[in-house]
Design a protein around this motif. Structure first.
Motif, PDB file in Angstrom:
ATOM      1  N   UNK A  63       0.804  -1.222   0.000  1.00  0.00           N
ATOM      2  CA  UNK A  63       0.000   0.000   0.000  1.00  0.00           C
ATOM      3  C   UNK A  63       0.836   1.270   0.000  1.00  0.00           C
ATOM      4  N   UNK A  64       2.153   1.122  -0.069  1.00  0.00           N
ATOM      5  CA  UNK A  64       3.045   2.286  -0.049  1.00  0.00           C
ATOM      6  C   UNK A  64       2.923   3.086  -1.351  1.00  0.00           C
ATOM      7  N   UNK A  65       2.667   4.400  -1.208  1.00  0.00           N
ATOM      8  CA  UNK A  65       2.567   5.287  -2.362  1.00  0.00           C
ATOM      9  C   UNK A  65       3.923   5.912  -2.649  1.00  0.00           C
ATOM     10  N   UNK A  66       4.278   5.919  -3.939  1.00  0.00           N
ATOM     11  CA  UNK A  66       5.536   6.509  -4.380  1.00  0.00           C
ATOM     12  C   UNK A  66       5.200   7.687  -5.295  1.00  0.00           C
ATOM     13  N   UNK A  67       5.619   8.873  -4.904  1.00  0.00           N
ATOM     14  CA  UNK A  67       5.350  10.074  -5.689  1.00  0.00           C
ATOM     15  C   UNK A  67       6.569  10.385  -6.548  1.00  0.00           C
ATOM     16  N   UNK A  68       6.416  10.299  -7.864  1.00  0.00           N
ATOM     17  CA  UNK A  68       7.516  10.584  -8.780  1.00  0.00           C
ATOM     18  C   UNK A  68       7.346  11.936  -9.474  1.00  0.00           C
ATOM     19  N   UNK A  69       6.472  12.776  -8.943  1.00  0.00           N
ATOM     20  CA  UNK A  69       6.283  14.092  -9.535  1.00  0.00           C
ATOM     21  C   UNK A  69       7.540  14.928  -9.348  1.00  0.00           C
ATOM     22  N   UNK A  70       7.830  15.770 -10.328  1.00  0.00           N
ATOM     23  CA  UNK A  70       9.008  16.630 -10.308  1.00  0.00           C
ATOM     24  C   UNK A  70       8.584  17.971 -10.898  1.00  0.00           C
ATOM     25  N   UNK A  71       8.573  19.010 -10.081  1.00  0.00           N
ATOM     26  CA  UNK A  71       8.096  20.327 -10.506  1.00  0.00           C
ATOM     27  C   UNK A  71       8.813  20.791 -11.774  1.00  0.00           C
ATOM     28  N   UNK A  72      10.094  20.527 -11.875  1.00  0.00           N
ATOM     29  CA  UNK A  72      10.868  20.959 -13.036  1.00  0.00           C
ATOM     30  C   UNK A  72      10.514  20.227 -14.318  1.00  0.00           C
ATOM     31  N   UNK A  73      10.082  18.996 -14.215  1.00  0.00           N
ATOM     32  CA  UNK A  73       9.793  18.191 -15.407  1.00  0.00           C
ATOM     33  C   UNK A  73       8.307  18.047 -15.715  1.00  0.00           C
ATOM     34  N   UNK A  74       7.444  18.385 -14.763  1.00  0.00           N
ATOM     35  CA  UNK A  74       6.017  18.123 -14.951  1.00  0.00           C
ATOM     36  C   UNK A  74       5.395  18.884 -16.114  1.00  0.00           C
ATOM     37  N   UNK A  75       5.864  20.092 -16.424  1.00  0.00           N
ATOM     38  CA  UNK A  75       5.293  20.808 -17.574  1.00  0.00           C
ATOM     39  C   UNK A  75       5.594  20.068 -18.871  1.00  0.00           C
ATOM     40  N   UNK A  76       6.781  19.492 -18.981  1.00  0.00           N
ATOM     41  CA  UNK A  76       7.130  18.670 -20.156  1.00  0.00           C
ATOM     42  C   UNK A  76       6.295  17.407 -20.206  1.00  0.00           C
ATOM     43  N   UNK A  77       6.112  16.791 -19.062  1.00  0.00           N
ATOM     44  CA  UNK A  77       5.337  15.551 -18.984  1.00  0.00           C
ATOM     45  C   UNK A  77       3.891  15.795 -19.402  1.00  0.00           C
ATOM     46  N   UNK A  78       3.332  16.922 -18.991  1.00  0.00           N
ATOM     47  CA  UNK A  78       1.947  17.232 -19.366  1.00  0.00           C
ATOM     48  C   UNK A  78       1.822  17.444 -20.874  1.00  0.00           C
ATOM     49  N   UNK A  79       2.805  18.096 -21.476  1.00  0.00           N
ATOM     50  CA  UNK A  79       2.759  18.349 -22.923  1.00  0.00           C
ATOM     51  C   UNK A  79       2.841  17.065 -23.728  1.00  0.00           C
ATOM     52  N   UNK A  80       3.584  16.087 -23.205  1.00  0.00           N
ATOM     53  CA  UNK A  80       3.774  14.834 -23.948  1.00  0.00           C
ATOM     54  C   UNK A  80       2.812  13.728 -23.508  1.00  0.00           C
TER      55      UNK A  80
ATOM     56  N   UNK B 142       3.418  11.775 -21.044  1.00  0.00           N
ATOM     57  CA  UNK B 142       4.291  10.676 -20.609  1.00  0.00           C
ATOM     58  C   UNK B 142       4.725  10.910 -19.165  1.00  0.00           C
ATOM     59  N   UNK B 143       4.376   9.956 -18.287  1.00  0.00           N
ATOM     60  CA  UNK B 143       4.617  10.101 -16.858  1.00  0.00           C
ATOM     61  C   UNK B 143       5.378   8.884 -16.330  1.00  0.00           C
ATOM     62  N   UNK B 144       6.256   9.092 -15.350  1.00  0.00           N
ATOM     63  CA  UNK B 144       7.018   7.955 -14.809  1.00  0.00           C
ATOM     64  C   UNK B 144       6.151   7.046 -13.938  1.00  0.00           C
ATOM     65  N   UNK B 145       6.350   5.757 -14.128  1.00  0.00           N
ATOM     66  CA  UNK B 145       5.687   4.752 -13.300  1.00  0.00           C
ATOM     67  C   UNK B 145       6.658   4.310 -12.198  1.00  0.00           C
ATOM     68  N   UNK B 146       7.898   4.051 -12.610  1.00  0.00           N
ATOM     69  CA  UNK B 146       8.914   3.482 -11.711  1.00  0.00           C
ATOM     70  C   UNK B 146      10.281   3.831 -12.252  1.00  0.00           C
ATOM     71  N   UNK B 147      11.305   3.836 -11.401  1.00  0.00           N
ATOM     72  CA  UNK B 147      12.665   4.199 -11.818  1.00  0.00           C
ATOM     73  C   UNK B 147      13.688   3.279 -11.160  1.00  0.00           C
ATOM     74  N   UNK B 148      14.897   3.314 -11.709  1.00  0.00           N
ATOM     75  CA  UNK B 148      15.985   2.495 -11.165  1.00  0.00           C
ATOM     76  C   UNK B 148      16.230   2.762  -9.679  1.00  0.00           C
TER      77      UNK B 148
END
Length: 146
Positions: free
Chosen positions: A70-87, A89-95
């Motif tokens: 049930x652990x929530x992982x927030x991968x939001x990034x203020x610097x990249x979110x405007x790019x993510x919204x335009x495309x 494409x959002x991160x699900x998981x990372x290394x």
């Protein structure tokens, strides 16, 4: 002299042979042993959200949840979110989260919200190969009807 040379060559040949694993000696496929050869790349698993007209879906908030805990992982990034919204494409998981999934994968649920409403909820099976995360089950290309 030839016998001594032949003796050393034979010992050299046998010392380079690797042990064959029998059924009882099999390595656990879900364990990393530290002998893996990895690249220096950094992997982010991405969900690609589009509508039926192939326009990107804009999310205000998104996160991934490890269903087992049930652990929530927030991968939001203020610097990249405007790019993510335009495309769309959002991160699900990372290394950097590799230790949370295990090699044999865990169920990870991606949730995306817009204006407080749930727009997408998609479950993936995510694991790793001891070097990088990977999706083992689930299609990251999602069409959301308008």
């Amino acid at each position: 002299m030839k016998r001594i040379l032949l003796f050393f060559v034979t010992i050299l040949l046998f010392s380079t042979c690797k042990k064959e694993y029998s059924v009882g000696d099999m390595k656990d496929p879900c364990t990393c042993y530290g002998d893996e050869v990895c690249t220096e790349q950094y992997v982010s698993l991405i969900i690609d959200l589009k509508d039926q007209y192939k326009d990107p879906i804009v999310l205000d908030e998104y996160y991934s949840t490890i269903l087992e805990t049930g652990e929530k992982i927030n991968l939001q990034d203020v610097g990249l979110d405007s790019l993510r919204r335009k495309s769309g494409r959002y991160p699900i998981w990372e290394d950097k989260l590799m230790s949370l999934t295990g090699r044999c994968a865990k169920q990870i649920e991606f949730t995306g919200l817009r204006e407080g409403r749930e727009i997408v909820k998609k479950t993936f099976l995510i694991g790793h190969d001891c070097c990088h995360v990977k999706i083992t089950l689930g299609d990251p290309n999602v069409i959301i009807p308008k």
